[in-house]
Design an enzyme around this catalytic site. Sequence first.
Site, short mmCIF file in Angstrom:
data_model
loop_
_atom_site.label_atom_id
_atom_site.label_comp_id
_atom_site.label_asym_id
_atom_site.label_seq_id
_atom_site.Cartn_x
_atom_site.Cartn_y
_atom_site.Cartn_z
N LYS A 35 39.53 15.01 35.76
CA LYS A 35 39.62 13.55 35.76
C LYS A 35 38.47 12.92 36.51
CE LYS A 35 43.67 13.54 37.78
NZ LYS A 35 43.91 14.99 37.87
N THR A 36 38.27 13.41 37.73
CA THR A 36 37.23 12.82 38.55
C THR A 36 35.86 13.08 37.92
OG1 THR A 36 38.60 13.13 40.49
CG2 THR A 36 36.27 12.74 40.89
N GLU A 230 42.59 8.45 41.42
CA GLU A 230 43.83 8.68 42.21
C GLU A 230 44.78 7.48 42.10
OE1 GLU A 230 44.31 11.53 43.87
OE2 GLU A 230 42.32 12.38 44.18
N GLN A 260 50.87 14.20 41.99
CA GLN A 260 50.09 14.21 43.23
C GLN A 260 50.27 12.91 44.03
OE1 GLN A 260 46.13 16.21 43.12
NE2 GLN A 260 46.41 16.17 40.91
N ARG A 603 44.33 23.04 45.21
CA ARG A 603 42.94 22.93 45.68
C ARG A 603 42.19 24.24 45.47
NH1 ARG A 603 42.44 18.55 44.54
NH2 ARG A 603 44.55 18.81 43.78
P1 ATP Z 1 42.45 16.42 41.01
O1 ATP Z 1 43.69 16.03 40.29
O2 ATP Z 1 42.70 17.53 41.96
O3 ATP Z 1 41.71 15.26 41.59
P2 ATP Z 1 40.61 16.38 38.79
O4 ATP Z 1 41.41 16.23 37.56
O5 ATP Z 1 39.95 15.17 39.32
O6 ATP Z 1 41.49 17.09 39.91
P3 ATP Z 1 37.97 17.50 38.83
O7 ATP Z 1 37.81 17.59 40.30
O8 ATP Z 1 37.28 16.43 38.10
O9 ATP Z 1 39.54 17.51 38.49
O10 ATP Z 1 37.58 18.89 38.16
C1 ATP Z 1 38.05 20.15 38.61
C2 ATP Z 1 36.98 21.22 38.45
O11 ATP Z 1 36.79 21.52 37.08
C3 ATP Z 1 35.63 20.76 38.95
O12 ATP Z 1 34.99 21.86 39.57
C4 ATP Z 1 34.91 20.34 37.70
O13 ATP Z 1 33.51 20.45 37.83
C5 ATP Z 1 35.44 21.34 36.69
N1 ATP Z 1 35.43 20.82 35.31
C6 ATP Z 1 35.95 19.66 34.90
N2 ATP Z 1 35.78 19.50 33.58
C7 ATP Z 1 35.10 20.59 33.13
C8 ATP Z 1 34.62 21.01 31.85
N3 ATP Z 1 34.82 20.26 30.77
N4 ATP Z 1 33.99 22.18 31.80
C9 ATP Z 1 33.81 22.94 32.87
N5 ATP Z 1 34.24 22.60 34.11
C10 ATP Z 1 34.88 21.44 34.25
MG MG Z 2 40.14 14.13 41.14
#
Ligand code: ATP
Ligand code: MG
Length: 730
Positions: A35-36, A230, A260, A603
């Site tokens: 997402k981020t 978030e 979360q 994490r």
């Molecule tokens: P959270 O809910 O914990 O905030 P999130 O959904 O924001 O998590 P991110 O932090 O954006 O998740 O991504 C998690 C990990 O996966 C990061 O290391 C990111 O670089 C990697 N990632 C995300 N999308 C891809 C993708 N399409 N291909 C490869 N790696 C990815």
């Molecule tokens: Mg995030």
Amino acid sequence: MAVDEWLADLNPSQREAVMTTEGMVRVIAGAGSGKTRALAARFAYLVNELGILPGNILCVTFTNKSANEMRQRIHRLTGDNDTGYINTFHGFCVSVLQEDSHAIQYPKSFLVLDNSDIDAMLKMIYEERGLTLREMTFARARDMIEMIKLKERPDYYKDMLTMSLDVLHQKFTDAVLVKDIIFYGYLYQEKKCFGLDYNDLIVLTLHIFEMHEQIRQKWQKRLEYIMIDEFQDIDEPQYRLMEVLCAWHKNLFIVGDPDQTIYTWRGANVRYLLDFDKKFPDVQTIMMMENYRSTPQILAAANDLIDKNTNRIKKSLVPMLGDGRAVVYFHGSSGAGEADWIAQEIIRLREQGADYSDITILYRAHYVTRVIEEALQKAKLPYTIYSGVQFFGRAEIKDALSYLRMIAYQDDLSFQRIVNVPKRNIGQRRMKFLEDYAREHSCTLYRALCETVEEPIFNGTRAADFLRLIRNYTAVFQEYRVSELLASVLSDSGYETMLRTEGAQDRLDNLAELKQSIYEYEVSCGEEAMLEDYLAHVALFSNSDAANPQDKIRLMTVHSAKGLEFPFVFLCGMNEGIFPSRKVRTADGMEEERRLAFVAMTRAEKALYLTESEGRNIDGSMRYPSRFVLDIDEKLLEIVAAPAKRLIKEARDYSRLSDLQIKADEAAARFLTGTRVRHRVFGCGTVVAIEPERKAYQIQFDGMETTRAISFKAPLEQVYQETAAQDADT
Ligand code: ATP
Ligand code: MG
């Protein structure tokens, strides 16, 4: 970089999120689903591909730390130094007010108040009206002020803006109740220095937008695209702000994960995320189903845990990484045993090629770190406590702690450090005199000064003031909380004034951080936080020697790890009473606690270790393995050391009992929020909140301006059908 190059790093739903730039877009997706990453890519896409100016984009993060990270990420993606408004809601409001505070007759240079500023104000208030800490501690007064502003009198800011200083002061001097004295005293103090606390920042920004259409439109027009990370933890004032800001261009992109939500206790409400499509027409909802962060083993265990929450929408993530080690569970026979095992395991990881900086130790409450730190120090492993990096080595922190030590012990080290800070005209010559005297009479430097302060050599110095200061505090320090003591002595000694005169804001910030850490320390150990205990605790930090700053093990609380990721995660102190915290009082609170454990587990990228130990909790109760460990199917765990069967059984009994207790406590609250009730004297009203800790309802009575906390025990009746007569008699 060409557009398809960096879009290629995204999966189809992420790409959709990035390229759906117009209108209302919501992403609901699990931890680690990117997402981020999509949010950052979207920012870059808007700038690089669509030519949107960064200054016309608002990107809201949850913490200052994630704002900084996001800024760096965007900078890398766009190569642009202007990163627009990437900030927390509070930080953004500071920008608005810096530009437009004239609308409420506040100068540009208004002060953003932190806890230490508020304490300094409280001190003046207490002095002027003869209040003492026995009536109310500063920490409680701060909480109370926040509650009044949030719940009881949300339009308080009108008083702040419309009443003159004289009127506010009059209200303060006329007030009879302690609560009113403090509240009006605080409003007066705030207005006097044009100070704004966190609550004011949001409320006043909203007020300006409401009263000044031109200003509102300026910001609405400026923010062509708004993105919020978030979103599951957004609270009501922030939500209102968002509504106003996006009303012109109507381009809003929000991302969140209901599992979360971990800030309900501070007013966050996950409904804003879940009901987003009901509030806004034509919302496009995007799901992300892949997890790129964690091994299938970590993901399976985390899912098994969160599955135990009843109040939740099920979702499952597909792991994208290859297999790793099963989640490790270690039970120690003591806290030290647990910590030593962690240290040994870290040494093993290191031998296998991991960097220290790949390793993070997470915990529910700060106090857990003490044993961990001891073990790491014994094993000579470099570590850094997050948000307190080399923190305890800084001059102002050492000075502040020296004042505390001086009060408790009058030792020479502290004496040397602070006797002339701020300047009291006790330089080298006089210091030498004291040292000689102390040697001759085999006494401490402090004693030496006590005995010689009348000598001519100390003419023209403020040595006597210094002695008076220390003596006064030495006599009474047992009665104070450490945090209050520190706030008070930093102020009385002139130390803070010195920093203010120097304009050393960052050093003042550090002191505020120290106060906060002491405050958290106190919360974590309850009533028995004595000065001597604290000094022993903190000595651990100040003595650790600095190794290679880049490569260190990180220690942090689960709350501050939100949104982050680490290759190896040790989640320690997994015990009933620690995690879940003994402060949980409601079934909802327990679910939030489980979500917090879920955040912690998700994490981890490559390996996750759950550790706990038997013994006693800080309140003397028996320590049992956490229900959050027992929630996970044994088959998903690699159990390195298991607790005795008996202990597991007792732990299960304990959790069941505590659940029953929670149910009983909750049952004591007979009415839900929103219920119409009648009070014998106050008449009809609405339950606006339930406070299980105090066993009370907050009730807004129809005939009253402000709410009242009414005990569960009070003879309240539910009002089913309101007749005109009932309305009339209130
Ligand atoms: P959270 O809910 O914990 O905030 P999130 O959904 O924001 O998590 P991110 O932090 O954006 O998740 O991504 C998690 C990990 O996966 C990061 O290391 C990111 O670089 C990697 N990632 C995300 N999308 C891809 C993708 N399409 N291909 C490869 N790696 C990815
Ligand atoms: Mg995030």
